[in-house]
Design a protein around this motif. Sequence first.
Motif: not given
Length: 452
Positions: A273-278, A254-261, A303-311
């Motif tokens: 939607t692609l960003g949410a899935a990724s 959940g944290a990664a979804v928010l960070a990526w978006l 999760g937040a760090i992963a979502g941001l860095v992977c994005a």
Amino acid sequence: MPPGISTLAADAPELSAANTGFMLICSALVMLMTPGLAFFYGGMVRVKSTLNMLMMSFISLGIVTILWVLYGFSMAFGTDIGSVVGWSADYVGLSGIGVNELWDPTTIPVFVFAVFQLMFAIITPALISGALADRVKFTAWALFIALWVTVVYFPVAHWVWGSGGWLFEMGVIDFAGGTAVHINAGAAALGVILVIGKRIGFKKDPMRPHSLPLVMLGAALLWFGWFGFNAGSWLGNDDGVGAVMFVNTQVATGAAVLAWLIYEKIRHGAFTTLGAASGAVAGLVAITPAGGSVSPLGAIAVGAIAGLVCAMAVGLKYRFGYDDSLDVVGVHLVGGVIGSLLVGFFATGGVQSDAKGLFYGGGIDQLTKQAVGVVAVLAYSLVVSGLLALVIHKTMGMRVDEDDEISGIDQVEHAETAYDFSGAGGGASSRKAVPAPAETAVAAAESKKVDA
């Protein structure tokens, strides 16, 4: 993941019907992840490559299953040989295993452990396929899977999880596959694409996902199956560790979804939607090695760090010019590295083991061990995978012909198309070739930025 070790007869555990049933369910959930991955990848490619993308995942279910029974389980979890590989004659063909024989020191049968681990072995090469979309011969891919699991996955699984494996004995923590699965697959993907090269039209032609609903369906199935992948890796329910892992899996994702978006909105102006899935997949990848060591608050950070860095990382392919078609490197390699290293910062010492990270008074000892594991698996998989791809490429050829790639790999390799509009009542116009859609906003923005 606990290895099989000997116990005294007086202390030998008894078979637990509850744990056995739980692990069979977890095995089925992990199996479901491979078809889920097929949908996830299948929706991300253009129409003309949909079936090929599905088949590149599905073929792993067949090839790896047979090899695992014949010798893979023995290589990964047999008696240690030199800390690099295992081998046990009783595990060859799974022929010398008793029906009620337990995987020491657990309360589940060896057969249950073997089938659970089989599902990990199946999905790992399937993950690689996302980097190779549109351009690889199906026969060459099938051969690559067989060779790769034999010389890369089976030994690395022993390093990380097998009793006597050198990374396991060093104390590297990988609860459910950050190194053995995700770094392994991501590094392999990079090694192969450096050999086979870019898709025709990379950074020039439109390559937008043809079906975002399929992508979201695949992501949902992956998220669902990942609870078996992660919580099941403790091999039972007797002490609550698996329950913590279950919670952390949900929290980090959940944290990664928010960070990526949030990153996507700031950088590109839209929540996609692609960003949410990724983002979901990035969070799942990162928490896989760390979830048994961190608290739920730590899982939010992971999760937040992963979502941001992977994005941020998915755009590197445009800057450096490597064609990672579906962001296997940016999500699985980078996410696996992040999750594995963050164990060295956020491990509380009160869940999976007493090992503590830097933020909990443990110093840099565990972080150093995690870094060794990351570098070792990444380097080995990158080099050996590239060499395997080079041999195949120079002998039977790994890429389809240029004309076949342009016209569509589905028709050439599988004699089928994903969607048949001939019976839709639209007349002759409905049977015309579907034009390739435009590039994604994110990819286009990155590409223009680099070209500028």
